[in-house]
Structure formats: structure tokens, C-alpha cells
Design a protein around this motif. Structure first.
Motif, PDB file in Angstrom:
ATOM      1  N   VAL A 111       0.890  -1.283  -0.027  1.00 52.55           N
ATOM      2  CA  VAL A 111      -0.061  -0.323  -0.032  1.00 52.55           C
ATOM      3  C   VAL A 111       0.913   1.221  -0.081  1.00 52.55           C
ATOM      4  CG1 VAL A 111      -1.707   1.402   1.195  1.00 52.55           C
ATOM      5  CG2 VAL A 111      -1.730  -1.079   1.276  1.00 52.55           C
TER       6      VAL A 111
ATOM      7  N   ILE B  66      -3.732   6.709   0.594  1.00 55.60           N
ATOM      8  CA  ILE B  66      -4.686   6.570   1.905  1.00 55.60           C
ATOM      9  C   ILE B  66      -4.734   7.960   2.699  1.00 55.60           C
ATOM     10  CG2 ILE B  66      -4.897   5.600   4.380  1.00 55.60           C
ATOM     11  CD1 ILE B  66      -2.873   3.358   3.289  1.00 55.60           C
TER      12      ILE B  66
ATOM     13  N   GLU C  44      -7.720   3.374  11.022  1.00 52.95           N
ATOM     14  CA  GLU C  44      -7.057   2.658  10.088  1.00 52.95           C
ATOM     15  C   GLU C  44      -6.093   3.482   9.069  1.00 52.95           C
ATOM     16  OE1 GLU C  44     -10.593   0.723   8.362  1.00 52.95           O
ATOM     17  OE2 GLU C  44     -10.461  -0.910   9.763  1.00 52.95           O
TER      18      GLU C  44
ATOM     19  N   THR D  82      -2.821   4.336  11.250  1.00 55.54           N
ATOM     20  CA  THR D  82      -1.882   3.140  11.309  1.00 55.54           C
ATOM     21  C   THR D  82      -1.331   2.752   9.994  1.00 55.54           C
ATOM     22  OG1 THR D  82      -3.827   1.718  11.357  1.00 55.54           O
ATOM     23  CG2 THR D  82      -2.947   2.145  13.601  1.00 55.54           C
ATOM     24  N   ALA D  83      -2.070   3.085   8.885  1.00 55.81           N
ATOM     25  CA  ALA D  83      -1.681   2.825   7.913  1.00 55.81           C
ATOM     26  C   ALA D  83      -0.666   3.619   7.204  1.00 55.81           C
ATOM     27  CB  ALA D  83      -2.761   2.691   6.624  1.00 55.81           C
ATOM     28  N   ARG D  84      -0.746   5.039   7.758  1.00 52.58           N
ATOM     29  CA  ARG D  84       0.186   6.038   7.369  1.00 52.58           C
ATOM     30  C   ARG D  84       1.409   6.052   8.472  1.00 52.58           C
ATOM     31  NH1 ARG D  84      -2.103   9.845   3.693  1.00 52.58           N
ATOM     32  NH2 ARG D  84      -0.497  11.606   4.452  1.00 52.58           N
TER      33      ARG D  84
END
Ligand code: FE2
Length: 366
Positions: A2, A7, A103, A106-108
Motif C-alpha cells: 500500500v 490513503i 485505520e 496506522t496505515a500511514r
């Protein structure tokens, strides 16, 4: 894999509350009610079925503080308290969708502290999740659109007025981090939250004869939530930031700045109620010159209350700092009134830091 850029950032709506973990929440609530004018609006503890802690929720304007103390020596709160003393545990951020915010964060790159969960009572549902920031400080995402209770499921309403002193909303909350870590944490707010770097100072701006610091300001362009980050810089003697880090045993929140529309009456009232503020030397007011030109307030009144003045191209600001609110020289509050000025009082840093250094010297830490 990802890509972070794909995001979106967590969409924030504002600061929901600031929770302090303290040694004695009942007495802290009394202090913030009588001295700072906060209303006590909610309570949770053994009487409401919470076995391990007591929490008091205080509100004034949009400023909401939660004061929580442990009821036993085991666990996160007691561990935090023993290491750090009284201090800020979470700056909770209001969001429309806590799960999505968690989300995204945490994805970043943010570290998870608590996965999304729901708290429920007869007034509805609060959904929340937490991520780590510097030290043991966290951000909690709070989704409360489907909640109509006074604060949070499990809390009962309390209704003790503090009378108010004119505090309206949080202007900024400042973090102190270790030497060399400021840029990392500024990057954290930029990458995880999409904050922009608003203003910065280096050791040449913020230096007295003895000690220095560096500071950058991260701000959410949407909500104006503002998080300046300081790090110590080596001076002739110990930086006030290093003194904080030594006593807090690591990074943490240094001060909470609260806005008022009338700083003269707010500070007068807080003084009458027993709040102790830092003092400015008389020479500060003699040397103000153009910085005090054209202000609405009576300069003698500002001088007698030790309120500081600074200006930029857009206007001026008035500010004052309390002494640390606990025994350790760590957390304190700032009262600020902005009349156009968007800065943080750069012109006051020297006077302010000399004032802090006088206190540091009295503690034997300069
Ligand atoms: Fe500040």
C-alpha cells in the motif's frame, strides 16, 4: 504494498478532551474547579461500576479535561503515575468515524495502542481507538455522533459549577521531545495527520544567556488543531526542556494553551482564585517599545498582572504562563488572547525563558 499517499489522512473535527493521569483525581478536580473555574460535569468510579480508577470530567467553554487516578498500585495508570508524575495521557480527537481514522493513521505509520472498540449505555454508543505519539502520550479518536450522554458510557452526570474564568477553547498543546527528535515528530504529524509545518524557531530565536531550545509547529489546516514540538538545545546551562525531560522521564506534553476573549479579567480572576503565574521583570515592559503601540488594553494593568505582549504583521497577542501545576516542573498552562496575531510569542521568548530560568535556578536545576 500500500502506498501511504493513496490513503487519506484521518479526518479530524476538533479536540474532544484532554485526559490527565494524576495521583489524586478528587483533589485535582477541586483545584481545576476552584482555581481554574471549570465545571465538574461527569464522574466515573466505584459508584458507577468502574473498579480500577476514578475519573472526573471538567468543562469550561469548549475545553474538556478528564482527570483520572488509579485505585490500586497495579496497571497502566499507576505505572504512568510513578514514572511521570501527574501528566497528560491522551489528547483525544473528535472524528466522525473512529475506525476509519484509526485505520488511516496506522496505515500511514502510527503505532496502535487500542484497536477500535465500542462503549455503550442507555444514551447511545461511543466508538474509539488510540494511537501512540511521543513518549507515553497517545491520541484517542472519539466518535460520538450516536451518543447523547454527558460524556461517555459509564459516566454519571455531575453538576458542580466552577463559575468560569473566561477560558474558551484550546489554542495549542505543546510537546517536549528529546534532543534530535523534534523533526521526527514533526514528520509524524505531517505524514500521519497531514498537518503542515506552520512556524519554526531555532536556538538563535529561543535563547537566553544560558539555555536554548528549538521548536516547530504542526497544524491541521482543516481544524487548526495545533501541536508545537520543542527539543532542548545545548546552552551554557541546562535547557528548560531538558529539565522537563529529566523530571517527566521522557517526552510528554509541556503545556496546554487556552484562549480567552479577555485576558485581563481572566488572569485577574485566576490570580484571585490562587493560580500562580510566572512573572516578567519590570524591564520587560520598559523595553516593549513598538510592540505595545496601539493595543486596546491598559499597559499598566498588563504590567501589574505580568501579561506579555507580542505582535506580527496581522496583529498582536497577549499571553501568560502558569507555574507548573504539579510538584515536578513539568506540565503548565498558558492563557492566551489573540488579536489577529497568529504567532506564539516569539518576541517574548527571552523574557519568558529568563523567568523560567529564575524558577529553574530556585530548584537547583540551572
Ligand atoms: Fe504556547
Amino acid at each position: 504494498m500500500v502506498q501511504v499517499a493513496e490513503i487519506g489522512v484521518p479526518v479530524l473535527e476538533g479536540t474532544d478532551h484532554v485526559e490527565l493521569w494524576v495521583g489524586n483525581a478528587r483533589q485535582a478536580a477541586y483545584h481545576y474547579r476552584t482555581a481554574f473555574g471549570f465545571d465538574v460535569i461527569a464522574y466515573a468510579g466505584p459508584e458507577t461500576g468502574v473498579r480500577d480508577r476514578a475519573s472526573y470530567v471538567l468543562q469550561q467553554g469548549k475545553v474538556r479535561l478528564v482527570l483520572t487516578a488509579p485505585l490500586q498500585p497495579e496497571g497502566d495508570i499507576a505505572d504512568h503515575l510513578r514514572l511521570h508524575g501527574d501528566g497528560v495521557r491522551t489528547i483525544a480527537l473528535r472524528v466522525e468515524d473512529a475506525t476509519a481514522a484509526y485505520e488511516a493513521a496506522t496505515a500511514r505509520g502510527a503505532r496502535s495502542v487500542a484497536e477500535p472498540s465500542r462503549a455503550e449505555d442507555e444514551h447511545g454508543v461511543v466508538t474509539w481507538a488510540s494511537i501512540a505519539t511521543f513518549g507515553d502520550t497517545i491520541h484517542t479518536f472519539v466518535e460520538r455522533n450516536e451518543y447523547s450522554g454527558v460524556f461517555w458510557p459509564g459516566y454519571r452526570a455531575d453538576n458542580r459549577s466552577g463559575g468560569g474564568v473566561g477560558l474558551r477553547f484550546i489554542d495549542h498543546t505543546v510537546g517536549n521531545v528529546d534532543t534530535g527528535k523534534m523533526d521526527d515528530w514533526i514528520s509524524f504529524y505531517s505524514e500521519v495527520f497531514g498537518f503542515s509545518v506552520f512556524q519554526e524557531f531555532d536556538e538563535k530565536d529561543i535563547a537566553t544567556q544560558y539555555s536554548a531550545l528549538r521548536s516547530k509547529v504542526a497544524r491541521d489546516p482543516r481544524t487548526q488543531i495545533t501541536m508545537p514540538i520543542n527539543e532542548p538545545h545545548v546552552g551554557l546551562k541546562k535547557s528548560q526542556i531538558q529539565e522537563y525531560l529529566d523530571y517527566y522521564r521522557g517526552s510528554g506534553i509541556q503545556h496546554i494553551a487556552v484562549h480567552t476573549d479577555d485576558i485581563v479579567s481572566t488572569v485577574q480572576e485566576m490570580r484571585d482564585r490562587g493560580v500562580e503565574f510566572l512573572t516578567a521583570p519590570g524591564t520587560y515592559y520598559d523595553a516593549l517599545g513598538d510592540r505595545a503601540a496601539g493595543i486596546d488594553e491598559d499597559l499598566d494593568r498588563l504590567r501589574s498582572l505580568n501579561i506579555l505582549i507580542d505582535r506580527d504583521d496581522d496583529g498582536y497577542l497577549l499571553q501568560i504562563f502558569t507555574r507548573p501545576v504539579g510538584d515536578r516542573p513539568t506540565l503548565f498552562f498558558e492563557v492566551i488572547q489573540r488579536k489577529g496575531c497568529k504567532g506564539f510569542g516569539k518576541g517574548n521568548f527571552k523574557a519568558l525563558f529568563e523567568s523560567i530560568e529564575r524558577e529553574q535556578a530556585a530548584r537547583g536545576n540551572l
